[in-house]
Design an enzyme around this catalytic site. Structure first.
Site, PDB file in Angstrom:
ATOM      1  N   ARG A  30       0.835  -1.205   0.000  1.00 20.25           N
ATOM      2  CA  ARG A  30       0.000   0.000   0.000  1.00 20.25           C
ATOM      3  C   ARG A  30       0.871   1.256   0.000  1.00 20.25           C
ATOM      4  O   ARG A  30       0.518   2.264  -0.601  1.00 20.25           O
ATOM      5  CB  ARG A  30      -0.862  -0.041   1.268  1.00 20.25           C
ATOM      6  CG  ARG A  30      -2.264   0.449   1.084  1.00 20.25           C
ATOM      7  CD  ARG A  30      -2.998   0.271   2.409  1.00 20.25           C
ATOM      8  NE  ARG A  30      -3.566   1.543   2.841  1.00 20.25           N
ATOM      9  CZ  ARG A  30      -4.789   1.930   2.579  1.00 20.25           C
ATOM     10  NH1 ARG A  30      -5.582   1.170   1.895  1.00 20.25           N
ATOM     11  NH2 ARG A  30      -5.243   3.080   3.023  1.00 20.25           N
TER      12      ARG A  30
ATOM     13  N   ASP B  16     -18.445   7.931   3.462  1.00 20.95           N
ATOM     14  CA  ASP B  16     -18.650   7.052   4.630  1.00 20.95           C
ATOM     15  C   ASP B  16     -19.838   7.565   5.455  1.00 20.95           C
ATOM     16  O   ASP B  16     -20.653   6.793   5.960  1.00 20.95           O
ATOM     17  CB  ASP B  16     -17.402   7.025   5.512  1.00 20.95           C
ATOM     18  CG  ASP B  16     -16.133   6.955   4.683  1.00 20.95           C
ATOM     19  OD1 ASP B  16     -15.400   5.978   4.798  1.00 20.95           O
ATOM     20  OD2 ASP B  16     -15.894   7.904   3.897  1.00 20.95           O
TER      21      ASP B  16
ATOM     22  N   ARG C 222     -22.949   6.626   3.810  1.00 19.70           N
ATOM     23  CA  ARG C 222     -23.228   5.197   4.009  1.00 19.70           C
ATOM     24  C   ARG C 222     -23.812   4.963   5.402  1.00 19.70           C
ATOM     25  O   ARG C 222     -24.747   4.189   5.588  1.00 19.70           O
ATOM     26  CB  ARG C 222     -21.935   4.390   3.840  1.00 19.70           C
ATOM     27  CG  ARG C 222     -21.482   4.287   2.397  1.00 19.70           C
ATOM     28  CD  ARG C 222     -20.069   3.718   2.283  1.00 19.70           C
ATOM     29  NE  ARG C 222     -19.715   3.500   0.882  1.00 19.70           N
ATOM     30  CZ  ARG C 222     -18.473   3.424   0.424  1.00 19.70           C
ATOM     31  NH1 ARG C 222     -17.450   3.547   1.264  1.00 19.70           N
ATOM     32  NH2 ARG C 222     -18.238   3.207  -0.848  1.00 19.70           N
TER      33      ARG C 222
ATOM     34  N   HIS D  94     -10.558   8.352   6.078  1.00 19.99           N
ATOM     35  CA  HIS D  94     -11.425   7.626   5.150  1.00 19.99           C
ATOM     36  C   HIS D  94     -10.754   6.269   4.971  1.00 19.99           C
ATOM     37  O   HIS D  94      -9.854   6.108   4.157  1.00 19.99           O
ATOM     38  CB  HIS D  94     -11.530   8.380   3.819  1.00 19.99           C
ATOM     39  CG  HIS D  94     -12.107   7.543   2.707  1.00 19.99           C
ATOM     40  ND1 HIS D  94     -13.378   7.042   2.734  1.00 19.99           N
ATOM     41  CD2 HIS D  94     -11.570   7.111   1.539  1.00 19.99           C
ATOM     42  CE1 HIS D  94     -13.609   6.345   1.635  1.00 19.99           C
ATOM     43  NE2 HIS D  94     -12.520   6.368   0.898  1.00 19.99           N
TER      44      HIS D  94
HETATM   45  P1  NAD Z   1      -9.698   4.580 -12.648  1.00 20.08           P
HETATM   46  O1  NAD Z   1      -8.492   3.710 -12.822  1.00 20.08           O
HETATM   47  O2  NAD Z   1     -10.969   4.250 -13.360  1.00 20.08           O
HETATM   48  O3  NAD Z   1      -9.305   6.098 -13.041  1.00 20.08           O
HETATM   49  C1  NAD Z   1      -8.114   6.714 -12.690  1.00 20.08           C
HETATM   50  C2  NAD Z   1      -7.688   7.533 -13.885  1.00 20.08           C
HETATM   51  O4  NAD Z   1      -6.518   8.295 -13.533  1.00 20.08           O
HETATM   52  C3  NAD Z   1      -7.332   6.689 -15.103  1.00 20.08           C
HETATM   53  O5  NAD Z   1      -8.159   7.040 -16.204  1.00 20.08           O
HETATM   54  C4  NAD Z   1      -5.868   7.016 -15.356  1.00 20.08           C
HETATM   55  O6  NAD Z   1      -5.529   7.037 -16.745  1.00 20.08           O
HETATM   56  C5  NAD Z   1      -5.759   8.400 -14.726  1.00 20.08           C
HETATM   57  N1  NAD Z   1      -4.374   8.779 -14.411  1.00 20.08           N
HETATM   58  C6  NAD Z   1      -3.370   8.028 -13.903  1.00 20.08           C
HETATM   59  N2  NAD Z   1      -2.254   8.757 -13.787  1.00 20.08           N
HETATM   60  C7  NAD Z   1      -2.548  10.004 -14.204  1.00 20.08           C
HETATM   61  C8  NAD Z   1      -1.806  11.208 -14.317  1.00 20.08           C
HETATM   62  N3  NAD Z   1      -0.502  11.260 -13.974  1.00 20.08           N
HETATM   63  N4  NAD Z   1      -2.429  12.302 -14.798  1.00 20.08           N
HETATM   64  C9  NAD Z   1      -3.727  12.263 -15.165  1.00 20.08           C
HETATM   65  N5  NAD Z   1      -4.485  11.140 -15.088  1.00 20.08           N
HETATM   66  C10 NAD Z   1      -3.901  10.032 -14.617  1.00 20.08           C
HETATM   67  O7  NAD Z   1      -9.941   4.666 -11.074  1.00 20.08           O
HETATM   68  P2  NAD Z   1     -11.264   5.205 -10.371  1.00 20.08           P
HETATM   69  O8  NAD Z   1     -12.150   4.038 -10.042  1.00 20.08           O
HETATM   70  O9  NAD Z   1     -11.787   6.361 -11.141  1.00 20.08           O
HETATM   71  O10 NAD Z   1     -10.643   5.733  -8.986  1.00 20.08           O
HETATM   72  C11 NAD Z   1      -9.862   6.914  -8.958  1.00 20.08           C
HETATM   73  C12 NAD Z   1      -9.342   7.169  -7.552  1.00 20.08           C
HETATM   74  O11 NAD Z   1     -10.438   7.495  -6.708  1.00 20.08           O
HETATM   75  C13 NAD Z   1      -8.648   5.979  -6.907  1.00 20.08           C
HETATM   76  O12 NAD Z   1      -7.521   6.421  -6.180  1.00 20.08           O
HETATM   77  C14 NAD Z   1      -9.701   5.420  -5.962  1.00 20.08           C
HETATM   78  O13 NAD Z   1      -9.162   4.692  -4.890  1.00 20.08           O
HETATM   79  C15 NAD Z   1     -10.329   6.736  -5.508  1.00 20.08           C
HETATM   80  N6  NAD Z   1     -11.644   6.638  -4.856  1.00 20.08           N
HETATM   81  C16 NAD Z   1     -11.819   7.437  -3.791  1.00 20.08           C
HETATM   82  C17 NAD Z   1     -13.020   7.398  -3.090  1.00 20.08           C
HETATM   83  C18 NAD Z   1     -13.179   8.287  -1.886  1.00 20.08           C
HETATM   84  O14 NAD Z   1     -14.170   8.184  -1.137  1.00 20.08           O
HETATM   85  N7  NAD Z   1     -12.228   9.172  -1.628  1.00 20.08           N
HETATM   86  C19 NAD Z   1     -14.056   6.555  -3.512  1.00 20.08           C
HETATM   87  C20 NAD Z   1     -13.849   5.768  -4.639  1.00 20.08           C
HETATM   88  C21 NAD Z   1     -12.620   5.797  -5.308  1.00 20.08           C
END
Ligand code: NAD
Length: 319
Positions: A86, A146, A149, A173
């Site tokens: 991680r 959260d 939820r 979170h």
């Molecule tokens: P995803 O893989 O579908 O999308 C991530 C995108 O980021 C991809 O399209 C990728 O090409 C792009 N990317 C990677 N490096 C990059 C860069 N240097 N510049 C620009 N774009 C770049 O993932 P997702 O399901 O959309 O999740 C995105 C993030 O959101 C993850 O870190 C996930 O853990 C987080 N997330 C957070 C919460 C929350 O409550 N905070 C909830 C759900 C997901």
């Protein structure tokens, strides 16, 4: 009324979709390292314009399209590789978030940054560090999801509208988050008084039920990821709510993550507490009224985030 979303994956696109159908923005720019993905999503979303109350100008491309944004949302990141720790993922995502923050600052003057990439509290700190911006203008989505939820879980159990349930998830979170049961209320009545007045009170095993609701809240992402690989609709709606509160200068209380100057002797650590949100971002955190046990739990949670920040601090500064 312009937002930019860096990272046009499932979460970024869900945020754009929610903002469009709620008509809370006039213009959206999608940026992704995969430019085709950003352009394709922008085109796809734009075709919904005739069917929403107020059409939105939507573009996909590189950082230049972010010019003049009021809010920059960062969802960019990469998924965990098999066998990877991680911490390694955290280091890489912090680099991505810091770079996205700096790039957008070339085109946007004093935007509010809204960080969603995980681990979101650490990423909020990384964006704050990289931006040099005031604490108030760098916000993490934190425990907004959260908290939703939790409210939904209580609402289902008590057969009451989730909007009448006021209960907060505090801290990280993630796995160490806590619930402030001592401040939870339904329509202004403390949760224990509300339960006493419930016709089903005698048959309800309240402590067990509430413990289960909390565990389901904390572990929801694991369950959803196991079933469908990722979570995005809930966070899309939660983030659109934060965006609305900022753009409309609502002074709404939401559970977002900000970099706190000091908490129990730990400096510059981002975590979630109920916070007033307006046009400039986080206006002020509300004072917490917690039981001793809740305060200890929150301290443990904040310490966990602080340790992760410390473990990537050097690497981020070198970058
Ligand atoms: P995803 O893989 O579908 O999308 C991530 C995108 O980021 C991809 O399209 C990728 O090409 C792009 N990317 C990677 N490096 C990059 C860069 N240097 N510049 C620009 N774009 C770049 O993932 P997702 O399901 O959309 O999740 C995105 C993030 O959101 C993850 O870190 C996930 O853990 C987080 N997330 C957070 C919460 C929350 O409550 N905070 C909830 C759900 C997901």
């Amino acid at each position: 009324m312009k937002i930019s979303i860096i990272g046009s994956g499932m979460v970024g696109t869900s945020i754009a979709y929610a903002c469009m159908i709620k008509s809370i923005v006039r213009e959206i720019s999608l940026v992704d390292i995969n430019k085709d993905l950003a352009e394709g999503n922008a085109l796809d979303l734009s075709h919904g314009n005739p069917y929403i109350p107020s059409p939105v100008e939507i573009n996909g491309g590189d950082y230049e399209t972010t010019r003049g944004s009021d809010i920059v949302v960062i969802t960019a990141g990469r998924p965990q590789k098999p066998g990877e720790s991680r911490l390694e993922l955290t280091q890489d995502n912090a680099r991505i978030v810091a770079q996205a923050t700096k790039e957008t600052l070339r085109y946007c003057e004093n935007p509010v940054f809204l960080i969603v990439s995980n681990p979101v509290d650490v990423m909020t700190w990384a964006a704050w560090k990289a931006s040099g911006a005031p604490r108030s203008s760098v916000i993490g989505s934190g425990t907004t999801l959260d908290t939703a939820r939790l409210r939904q879980g209580i609402a289902e159990h008590c057969h009451i509208d989730p909007r009448s349930v006021h209960a907060y998830v505090l801290g990280e979170h993630g796995d160490t988050e806590i619930v402030s049961w001592s401040s939870a209320n339904v329509g202004g009545i403390s949760i224990s008084d509300f339960c006493s007045s419930c016709p089903k009170n005698s048959e309800c095993r309240r402590d067990d039920e509430f413990r289960q609701i909390f565990e389901d809240t904390r572990d929801a992402a694991y369950r959803i990821i196991e079933k469908k690989g990722a979570t995005y609709y809930g966070i899309g709606l939660a983030v659109s709510r934060v965006i609305q509160a900022i753009l409309r200068d609502e002074h709404t209380v939401l559970n977002i993550s900000t970099v706190h100057e000091d908490f129990g002797g730990l400096r510059d650590v981002a975590f979630s507490v109920p916070t007033v949100i307006g046009r400039k971002g986080a206006e002020r955190p509300l004072p917490l009224k917690l039981s001793d046990e809740e305060r200890k739990g929150l301290m443990r949670s904040v310490r966990t985030i602080h340790e992760t920040i410390e473990s990537i601090r050097g690497q981020l500064q070198e970058g």
